[in-house]
Write a protein that holds these residues in place. Structure first.
Motif, PDB file in Angstrom:
ATOM      1  N   TRP A 394      17.147 -63.408  50.036  1.00  0.00           N
ATOM      2  CA  TRP A 394      15.723 -63.356  50.394  1.00  0.00           C
ATOM      3  C   TRP A 394      14.792 -63.303  49.174  1.00  0.00           C
ATOM      4  CZ3 TRP A 394      19.131 -59.364  51.856  1.00  0.00           C
ATOM      5  CH2 TRP A 394      19.030 -58.184  51.121  1.00  0.00           C
ATOM      6  N   ILE A 395      15.336 -63.370  47.963  1.00  0.00           N
ATOM      7  CA  ILE A 395      14.499 -63.351  46.768  1.00  0.00           C
ATOM      8  C   ILE A 395      14.031 -64.779  46.472  1.00  0.00           C
ATOM      9  CG2 ILE A 395      14.410 -62.871  44.310  1.00  0.00           C
ATOM     10  CD1 ILE A 395      14.437 -60.412  46.125  1.00  0.00           C
ATOM     11  N   ALA A 396      12.701 -64.958  46.454  1.00  0.00           N
ATOM     12  CA  ALA A 396      12.130 -66.293  46.242  1.00  0.00           C
ATOM     13  C   ALA A 396      11.764 -66.551  44.788  1.00  0.00           C
ATOM     14  CB  ALA A 396      10.890 -66.467  47.126  1.00  0.00           C
ATOM     15  N   GLU A 397      11.388 -65.498  44.032  1.00  0.00           N
ATOM     16  CA  GLU A 397      10.985 -65.668  42.637  1.00  0.00           C
ATOM     17  C   GLU A 397      11.539 -64.520  41.812  1.00  0.00           C
ATOM     18  OE1 GLU A 397       6.786 -65.947  42.221  1.00  0.00           O
ATOM     19  OE2 GLU A 397       6.548 -67.434  43.816  1.00  0.00           O
ATOM     20  N   ALA A 398      11.855 -64.819  40.556  1.00  0.00           N
ATOM     21  CA  ALA A 398      12.354 -63.797  39.635  1.00  0.00           C
ATOM     22  C   ALA A 398      11.714 -64.002  38.272  1.00  0.00           C
ATOM     23  CB  ALA A 398      13.878 -63.871  39.516  1.00  0.00           C
ATOM     24  N   ALA A 399      11.361 -62.893  37.648  1.00  0.00           N
ATOM     25  CA  ALA A 399      10.767 -62.932  36.313  1.00  0.00           C
ATOM     26  C   ALA A 399      11.206 -61.686  35.563  1.00  0.00           C
ATOM     27  CB  ALA A 399       9.248 -63.008  36.394  1.00  0.00           C
ATOM     28  N   VAL A 400      10.972 -61.672  34.260  1.00  0.00           N
ATOM     29  CA  VAL A 400      11.314 -60.528  33.414  1.00  0.00           C
ATOM     30  C   VAL A 400      10.042 -60.061  32.726  1.00  0.00           C
ATOM     31  CG1 VAL A 400      12.689 -59.716  31.465  1.00  0.00           C
ATOM     32  CG2 VAL A 400      13.643 -61.415  33.023  1.00  0.00           C
ATOM     33  N   SER A 443       9.944 -61.196  47.256  1.00  0.00           N
ATOM     34  CA  SER A 443      10.659 -61.533  48.481  1.00  0.00           C
ATOM     35  C   SER A 443      10.113 -62.811  49.104  1.00  0.00           C
ATOM     36  CB  SER A 443      10.540 -60.393  49.497  1.00  0.00           C
ATOM     37  OG  SER A 443      11.064 -59.195  48.981  1.00  0.00           O
ATOM     38  N   SER A 444      10.959 -63.494  49.844  1.00  0.00           N
ATOM     39  CA  SER A 444      10.546 -64.693  50.560  1.00  0.00           C
ATOM     40  C   SER A 444       9.486 -64.348  51.600  1.00  0.00           C
ATOM     41  CB  SER A 444      11.752 -65.324  51.257  1.00  0.00           C
ATOM     42  OG  SER A 444      11.344 -66.314  52.174  1.00  0.00           O
TER      43      SER A 444
END
Length: 650
Positions: A394-400, A443-444
């Motif tokens: 369900w994770i749509a985007e990821a960043a650091v 989240s999506s």
């Protein structure tokens, strides 16, 4: 139904009723009695088994034979001796519950049962109850739902052979006070009602396979009567595990180690569920069909030999699988081949070198009651370049982002089609704390709109969820933890992030940074903040650090830790009141005793080398260097509050 405030209720066990009278009591008051059993039973059973155990405990309270009635007592009333006898029997059964005594459980085939999920308040209460003892949970339920006086609860617990009813009552009192007057409403919510349950299928593929092998299973059962010592054939060539046909435990182990019985969630299961956790993760990775790899991983889990390096998150059991687990991942990650399993309460990671040379590793992590944030990612592996994570579907985007640079932008993180991230730099383990990387996930929109949150790697398989509670507003209700992605939250975490190093490898589930007070400093030295940083562990215990943060030259300047406590409810919903003090030297060289309490504090008193008494949530008084002062506070509700234990360097 009588209210819970009846002063005439007595906690005596009452005379043993006739069977028909006891049955009438059970039928009339069945929902409230099952709720009492459910609250008392151990949360470690899991919600499905606890629902079944609660119903079984109540149903087994029916006496087998008649031994004389309860005289003229009313049959269905909660004031009658018959009701008190039945309640005592149920409470004793719940306090002494053991699965090997659990014969006669209600039979449920192909379904998982669980009460409806509540809101944040119900979840917080459930977590607090999970960390309390069974007698304390029983005392809480008896006082809130049954309306018993403390003296009656004490008597009833003694009749159930509880060793220390006083401690149970004290814990129950803290739970009632922390509920802010809503304890009864929360306990009567659907979250704690085992009679109003939701259902989900268990695992359809396993049931289909069971139906196909039912006849063979019947033949094996017949053979077992005369061949209890005969080994079953090995599962595959080279498989080291055998099972005795006459030993149910060995039969269960053989099923748990059967590659064909591994559970695999559909890839879209997360889009149509009321609960987002590891149970809806699909099996991903390019080697999910590699039977030899999966067999090695299962065998290492069941019986690791001396060459396997085994580690576990704090308070995580290292036992082998008790039933077929869920496969989450199988594939190559950097220099290793990794397999991830989930057994309902744990994630298990098996890793072996891709080269074939070297020892495999087995890691365990608690994940019971994980949710959309705490089940959002798992660490697949670590190298000198950082850690690779497997993200939830369900994770749509990821960043650091670097927590020590609150004004900086988060940089996008590359994620492969299977959910595996590029390497994320790990927070430093040395004395110097010059950066603190954190994952910012979104989240999506299929499950929630515009929901971003932060997690960080503290050395366990499951990253830690970071939240923030802003300072109290004037005449505003108490604020609740929220995601730490806004400007004020990032500014607060910039000064607290380096404290996270002390929590490394401690089995932490989430950390909340709560700015509970601001104070204008003497000598026109500016405005200071008092911050309580609370770490929640997977085992339900809390650990807090209180910081005094004077005005800083830079946003990343850390404050001073002036108080700490372990295994405490402080700085949580069930420990909303906090008081701490510190000695502080002003820019002019003068020493002061400073103290600050949370919004419920109405007066702070100091005694010892100096005496002072100030209304409000803060205190500042000149003191000699090295003075000894005792602090206390008065709450607006009328109670008193002691400070958290000061650190040695204060």
């Amino acid at each position: 139904m009588p209210t819970h405030r009846q002063p005439s209720l007595r906690a005596t066990t009452g005379a043993r009723p006739e069977v028909q009278e006891a049955e009438a009591i059970l039928v009339e008051h069945y929902p409230r009695l099952v709720r009492l059993a459910y609250l008392t039973l151990p949360p470690s059973l899991g919600r499905h088994r606890r629902v079944l155990a609660a119903h079984a405990t109540v149903q087994r309270a029916l006496p087998r034979t008649s031994r004389g009635g309860a005289g003229g007592e009313q049959q269905g009333g909660v004031e009658g001796a018959a009701y008190r006898w039945v309640r005592h029997r149920i409470l004793r059964g719940a306090l002494r519950w053991r699965w090997w005594r659990g014969g006669g459980l209600p039979l449920v085939v192909g379904l998982r049962l669980f009460p409806s999920a509540g809101g944040a308040e119900e979840l917080a209460l459930d977590q607090a109850l999970s960390s309390a003892s069974a007698p304390a949970r029983a005392a809480f339920a008896l006082g809130v739902l049954e309306g018993l006086r403390d003296s009656d609860v004490r008597e009833l617990l003694l009749q159930c052979q509880v060793a220390d009813p006083g401690a149970a009552l004290r814990t129950a009192q803290r739970l009632r006070e922390s509920g802010g007057g809503r304890a009864e409403a929360l306990l009567r919510a659907a979250e704690f009602d085992p009679c109003a349950v939701q259902t989900r299928p268990s695992d359809l593929l396993r049931r289909r396979q069971r139906s196909r092998t039912a006849a063979a299973g019947g033949v094996l059962a017949l053979l077992a009567a005369g061949m209890a010592a005969v080994d079953l054939p090995a599962r595959d060539a080279g498989a080291p595990v055998t099972a005795h046909a006459g030993a149910p435990g060995q039969m269960a182990l053989a099923r748990a180690l059967d590659v064909d019985l591994l559970q695999r969630a559909p890839h879209d299961a997360w889009t149509d569920t009321a609960r987002l956790d590891f149970s809806v993760w699909p099996a991903r990775g390019e080697r999910t069909a590699d039977r030899a790899l999966l067999r090695r991983a299962l065998d290492a889990w069941a019986a690791p030999d001396a060459s396997v390096r085994v580690s576990a998150t704090a308070d995580t059991v290292r036992t082998g699988p008790a039933a077929p687990a869920r496969l989450l991942y199988a594939g190559a990650v950097d220099d290793a081949v990794v397999v991830l399993f989930h057994d309902g309460g744990r994630v298990v990671r098996y890793a072996e070198p891709r080269s074939g040379a070297g020892a495999p590793a087995l890691d365990f992590a608690r994940t019971d009651d994980a949710d959309v944030t705490t089940a959002a990612s798992i660490v697949l592996g670590r190298t000198k370049d950082g850690a690779r994570h497997l993200l939830a579907p369900w994770i749509a985007e990821a960043a650091v982002r670097d927590l020590l640079e609150p004004g900086g932008a988060a940089r996008a993180l590359a994620v492969a089609d299977g959910g595996v991230t590029a390497a994320v730099p790990s927070p430093g383990t040395g004395a110097a704390c010059t950066s603190w990387p954190a994952l910012q996930l979104r989240s999506s929109q299929q499950i929630v709109e515009d929901h971003a949150f932060l997690v960080t790697d503290l050395g366990d398989l499951a990253p830690v969820h970071l939240t923030h509670t802003p300072p109290p507003g004037k005449d505003a209700p108490a604020r609740q933890p929220r995601e730490a992605t806004g400007g004020s939250a990032l500014a607060s975490w910039a000064r607290s992030a380096c404290l996270l190093g002390a929590l490394r490898g401690a089995g932490v589930r989430s950390v909340n940074d709560w700015t509970y007070a601001h104070q204008q400093l003497p000598d026109d030295a500016g405005r200071a903040a008092w911050v309580c940083t609370r770490a929640e562990t997977w085992r339900g215990r809390g650990r807090v650090l209180v910081q005094f943060q004077p005005p800083a030259g830079g946003p990343e300047s850390a404050g001073s830790v002036v108080a700490r406590a372990d295994d405490t409810a402080a700085c949580s919903r069930f420990g909303q009141h906090v008081l701490a003090g510190a000695h502080w030297r002003s820019p002019s060289g003068k020493w002061f005793l400073l103290a600050a309490g949370s919004r419920g504090v109405s007066r702070i008193t100091a005694a010892g080398t100096v005496a002072a008494d100030e209304r409000g949530t803060t205190l500042a008084v000149p003191v000699p260097q090295g003075s000894t002062v005792r602090l206390s506070a008065r709450l607006a509700s009328g109670g008193t509050l002691a400070p958290l234990a000061a650190t040695d360097d204060d």
